[in-house]
Design a protein around this motif. Structure first.
Motif, PDB file in Angstrom:
ATOM      1  N   LYS A 228      41.524  -5.051  33.318  1.00 20.88           N
ATOM      2  CA  LYS A 228      41.103  -3.995  32.382  1.00 20.88           C
ATOM      3  C   LYS A 228      39.603  -3.787  32.445  1.00 20.88           C
ATOM      4  O   LYS A 228      39.105  -2.650  32.437  1.00 20.88           O
ATOM      5  N   HIS A 229      38.882  -4.933  32.543  1.00 19.81           N
ATOM      6  CA  HIS A 229      37.432  -4.839  32.618  1.00 19.81           C
ATOM      7  C   HIS A 229      37.002  -4.147  33.902  1.00 19.81           C
ATOM      8  O   HIS A 229      36.076  -3.299  33.902  1.00 19.81           O
ATOM      9  N   THR A 230      37.701  -4.486  35.012  1.00 21.78           N
ATOM     10  CA  THR A 230      37.377  -3.851  36.291  1.00 21.78           C
ATOM     11  C   THR A 230      37.655  -2.352  36.237  1.00 21.78           C
ATOM     12  O   THR A 230      36.851  -1.530  36.739  1.00 21.78           O
ATOM     13  N   GLU A 231      38.769  -1.998  35.633  1.00 22.33           N
ATOM     14  CA  GLU A 231      39.100  -0.574  35.515  1.00 22.33           C
ATOM     15  C   GLU A 231      38.079   0.160  34.661  1.00 22.33           C
ATOM     16  O   GLU A 231      37.680   1.293  34.977  1.00 22.33           O
ATOM     17  N   GLU A 232      37.602  -0.450  33.599  1.00 23.92           N
ATOM     18  CA  GLU A 232      36.589   0.174  32.738  1.00 23.92           C
ATOM     19  C   GLU A 232      35.278   0.353  33.502  1.00 23.92           C
ATOM     20  O   GLU A 232      34.598   1.390  33.374  1.00 23.92           O
ATOM     21  N   ILE A 233      34.940  -0.684  34.318  1.00 24.57           N
ATOM     22  CA  ILE A 233      33.705  -0.564  35.088  1.00 24.57           C
ATOM     23  C   ILE A 233      33.822   0.580  36.094  1.00 24.57           C
ATOM     24  O   ILE A 233      32.874   1.395  36.266  1.00 24.57           O
ATOM     25  N   GLN A 234      34.975   0.651  36.777  1.00 24.97           N
ATOM     26  CA  GLN A 234      35.183   1.725  37.732  1.00 24.97           C
ATOM     27  C   GLN A 234      35.127   3.100  37.046  1.00 24.97           C
ATOM     28  O   GLN A 234      34.522   4.060  37.569  1.00 24.97           O
ATOM     29  N   PHE A 235      35.764   3.173  35.888  1.00 28.92           N
ATOM     30  CA  PHE A 235      35.744   4.439  35.129  1.00 28.92           C
ATOM     31  C   PHE A 235      34.322   4.810  34.725  1.00 28.92           C
ATOM     32  O   PHE A 235      33.903   5.973  34.838  1.00 28.92           O
ATOM     33  N   LEU A 236      33.556   3.838  34.281  1.00 32.47           N
ATOM     34  CA  LEU A 236      32.183   4.116  33.873  1.00 32.47           C
ATOM     35  C   LEU A 236      31.332   4.502  35.075  1.00 32.47           C
ATOM     36  O   LEU A 236      30.447   5.381  34.984  1.00 32.47           O
ATOM     37  N   LYS A 237      31.567   3.836  36.224  1.00 33.25           N
ATOM     38  CA  LYS A 237      30.827   4.205  37.418  1.00 33.25           C
ATOM     39  C   LYS A 237      31.132   5.640  37.821  1.00 33.25           C
ATOM     40  O   LYS A 237      30.229   6.413  38.195  1.00 33.25           O
ATOM     41  N   ARG A 238      32.396   6.000  37.796  1.00 30.36           N
ATOM     42  CA  ARG A 238      32.749   7.370  38.163  1.00 30.36           C
ATOM     43  C   ARG A 238      32.137   8.372  37.180  1.00 30.36           C
ATOM     44  O   ARG A 238      31.616   9.415  37.570  1.00 30.36           O
ATOM     45  N   THR A 239      32.237   8.009  35.918  1.00 28.73           N
ATOM     46  CA  THR A 239      31.651   8.904  34.902  1.00 28.73           C
ATOM     47  C   THR A 239      30.158   9.031  35.097  1.00 28.73           C
ATOM     48  O   THR A 239      29.577  10.146  35.007  1.00 28.73           O
ATOM     49  N   ASN A 240      29.522   7.905  35.408  1.00 26.78           N
ATOM     50  CA  ASN A 240      28.080   7.934  35.621  1.00 26.78           C
ATOM     51  C   ASN A 240      27.735   8.790  36.835  1.00 26.78           C
ATOM     52  O   ASN A 240      26.742   9.536  36.820  1.00 26.78           O
ATOM     53  N   GLN A 241      28.552   8.655  37.878  1.00 24.10           N
ATOM     54  CA  GLN A 241      28.299   9.442  39.080  1.00 24.10           C
ATOM     55  C   GLN A 241      28.479  10.940  38.805  1.00 24.10           C
ATOM     56  O   GLN A 241      27.680  11.779  39.269  1.00 24.10           O
ATOM     57  N   GLN A 242      29.480  11.276  38.049  1.00 29.93           N
ATOM     58  CA  GLN A 242      29.705  12.685  37.694  1.00 29.93           C
ATOM     59  C   GLN A 242      28.558  13.223  36.855  1.00 29.93           C
ATOM     60  O   GLN A 242      28.064  14.351  37.094  1.00 29.93           O
ATOM     61  N   LEU A 243      28.130  12.438  35.904  1.00 29.72           N
ATOM     62  CA  LEU A 243      27.014  12.890  35.054  1.00 29.72           C
ATOM     63  C   LEU A 243      25.744  13.023  35.868  1.00 29.72           C
ATOM     64  O   LEU A 243      24.923  13.944  35.652  1.00 29.72           O
ATOM     65  N   LYS A 244      25.557  12.077  36.785  1.00 30.50           N
ATOM     66  CA  LYS A 244      24.367  12.137  37.626  1.00 30.50           C
ATOM     67  C   LYS A 244      24.395  13.390  38.485  1.00 30.50           C
ATOM     68  O   LYS A 244      23.364  14.086  38.656  1.00 30.50           O
ATOM     69  N   THR A 245      25.567  13.708  39.020  1.00 30.33           N
ATOM     70  CA  THR A 245      25.691  14.900  39.865  1.00 30.33           C
ATOM     71  C   THR A 245      25.434  16.161  39.035  1.00 30.33           C
ATOM     72  O   THR A 245      24.733  17.104  39.484  1.00 30.33           O
ATOM     73  N   GLN A 246      25.983  16.172  37.837  1.00 31.04           N
ATOM     74  CA  GLN A 246      25.755  17.326  36.962  1.00 31.04           C
ATOM     75  C   GLN A 246      24.287  17.459  36.584  1.00 31.04           C
ATOM     76  O   GLN A 246      23.731  18.567  36.552  1.00 31.04           O
ATOM     77  N   LEU A 247      23.645  16.306  36.341  1.00 32.63           N
ATOM     78  CA  LEU A 247      22.259  16.353  35.948  1.00 32.63           C
ATOM     79  C   LEU A 247      21.394  16.824  37.111  1.00 32.63           C
ATOM     80  O   LEU A 247      20.449  17.623  36.928  1.00 32.63           O
ATOM     81  N   GLU A 248      21.718  16.370  38.298  1.00 27.85           N
ATOM     82  CA  GLU A 248      20.962  16.829  39.467  1.00 27.85           C
ATOM     83  C   GLU A 248      21.162  18.344  39.692  1.00 27.85           C
ATOM     84  O   GLU A 248      20.236  19.050  40.082  1.00 27.85           O
ATOM     85  N   ILE A 250      21.663  20.533  37.435  1.00 30.70           N
ATOM     86  CA  ILE A 250      20.914  21.267  36.423  1.00 30.70           C
ATOM     87  C   ILE A 250      19.438  21.214  36.702  1.00 30.70           C
ATOM     88  O   ILE A 250      18.729  22.228  36.546  1.00 30.70           O
ATOM     89  N   ILE A 251      18.975  20.053  37.127  1.00 25.69           N
ATOM     90  CA  ILE A 251      17.540  19.912  37.350  1.00 25.69           C
ATOM     91  C   ILE A 251      17.128  20.647  38.593  1.00 25.69           C
ATOM     92  O   ILE A 251      16.067  21.277  38.659  1.00 25.69           O
ATOM     93  N   THR A 252      17.917  20.619  39.620  1.00 23.18           N
ATOM     94  CA  THR A 252      17.517  21.262  40.891  1.00 23.18           C
ATOM     95  C   THR A 252      17.426  22.762  40.658  1.00 23.18           C
ATOM     96  O   THR A 252      18.406  23.394  40.215  1.00 23.18           O
ATOM     97  N   PRO A 253      16.241  23.395  41.043  1.00 26.02           N
ATOM     98  CA  PRO A 253      16.095  24.859  40.824  1.00 26.02           C
ATOM     99  C   PRO A 253      16.970  25.642  41.809  1.00 26.02           C
ATOM    100  O   PRO A 253      17.180  25.224  42.927  1.00 26.02           O
ATOM    101  N   LYS A 254      17.371  26.716  41.331  1.00 20.69           N
ATOM    102  CA  LYS A 254      18.206  27.552  42.184  1.00 20.69           C
ATOM    103  C   LYS A 254      17.312  28.421  43.044  1.00 20.69           C
ATOM    104  O   LYS A 254      16.329  28.957  42.614  1.00 20.69           O
TER     105      LYS A 254
END
Length: 255
Positions: A228-248, A250-254
């Motif tokens: 369960k802990h491993t699955e939560e870590i994987q889920f958080l990593k994926r979520t973090n990666q998605q948020l990071k991609t979204q943040l990039e 938004i920050i990157t100018p068009k």
């Protein structure tokens, strides 16, 4: 009472004392006077009176000592009391040889043991020793009294050894009984200890089974928690990666 058995000790002919209803005195003077009447009935040239008186006194004294050393035996036949004194007749070499032969014959007839403890052999040798005391006492009363002391000392020593033997046997029996009782108690104690050991082994096995069940259950729970802990870590990593991609994005100018 029944007539006494045959003995190696030489006795005179039995004398009728009285009926049991007329018996008023124990072995008294008639015991010494009556048996001597047949012996004095033979004609003997009369010795001088003084010498005869001295000889009779000495003879009577020796007879008294002899009767004191070897008391007469008595028995009842119907209502009649019979008494038999030891013989006061002097012995010869032939009598001693005959005594030895009679001793050997009786030892063989009564099947006495040659070695070890044998009451029969002891009885016959005691009778033979009494006969020797009688023979010696007739010739010399002092030697007879000394032999009497030896006989009494031997009997006392034998009695002491017999008492010691009986005491040792009784002691051994008591110790054997105590050992048997102690053995029974020890066997009972061992049985109780064995039962207690079985109960403790059963409890130990139950506790081991419980411990194994708990360890198994905890291992399963830990594996579930780790998964369960491993699955939560994987889920958080994926979520973090998605948020990071979204943040990039938004920050990157068009352009």
């Amino acid at each position: 009472m029944i007539p006494p058995a045959e003995s190696l000790l030489k006795y005179e002919n039995p004398v009728l004392i009285s009926k049991s209803t007329d018996r008023k005195s124990p072995k008294g003077r008639p015991l010494r006077v009556s048996p001597q009447q047949p012996a004095n009935s033979t004609p003997v040239p009369p010795p001088p009176k003084l010498k005869s008186a001295t000889t009779d006194a000495t003879k009577q004294e020796n007879e008294e000592i002899l009767n004191a050393i070897l008391p007469p035996r008595e028995w009842m036949e119907g209502n009649q009391l019979w008494v038999q004194q030891v013989s006061s007749a002097p012995c010869t070499r032939t009598d001693v040889i005959h005594l030895e032969e009679q001793l050997d014959i009786k030892l063989q007839q009564r099947q006495a043991r040659e070695t070890g403890i044998c009451p029969v052999r002891r009885e016959l040798y005691s009778q033979c020793f009494d006969e020797l005391i009688r023979q010696v006492t007739i010739n010399c009363a002092e030697r007879g009294l000394l032999l009497l002391r030896v006989r009494d000392e031997i009997q006392m020593t034998i009695a002491a050894y017999q008492t010691l033997y009986e005491s040792s046997v009784a002691f051994g029996m008591r110790k054997a009984l105590q050992a048997e009782q102690g053995k029974a108690d020890m066997e009972k104690r061992i049985s109780d200890q064995e039962d207690e050991k079985q109960d403790l082994m059963k409890q130990l096995n139950e506790q081991k089974a419980k411990c194994d069940a708990i360890e198994k259950r905890e291992n399963e729970r830990r594996q579930v928690e780790e998964k369960k802990h491993t699955e939560e870590i994987q889920f958080l990593k994926r979520t973090n990666q998605q948020l990071k991609t979204q943040l990039e994005g938004i920050i990157t100018p068009k352009k």
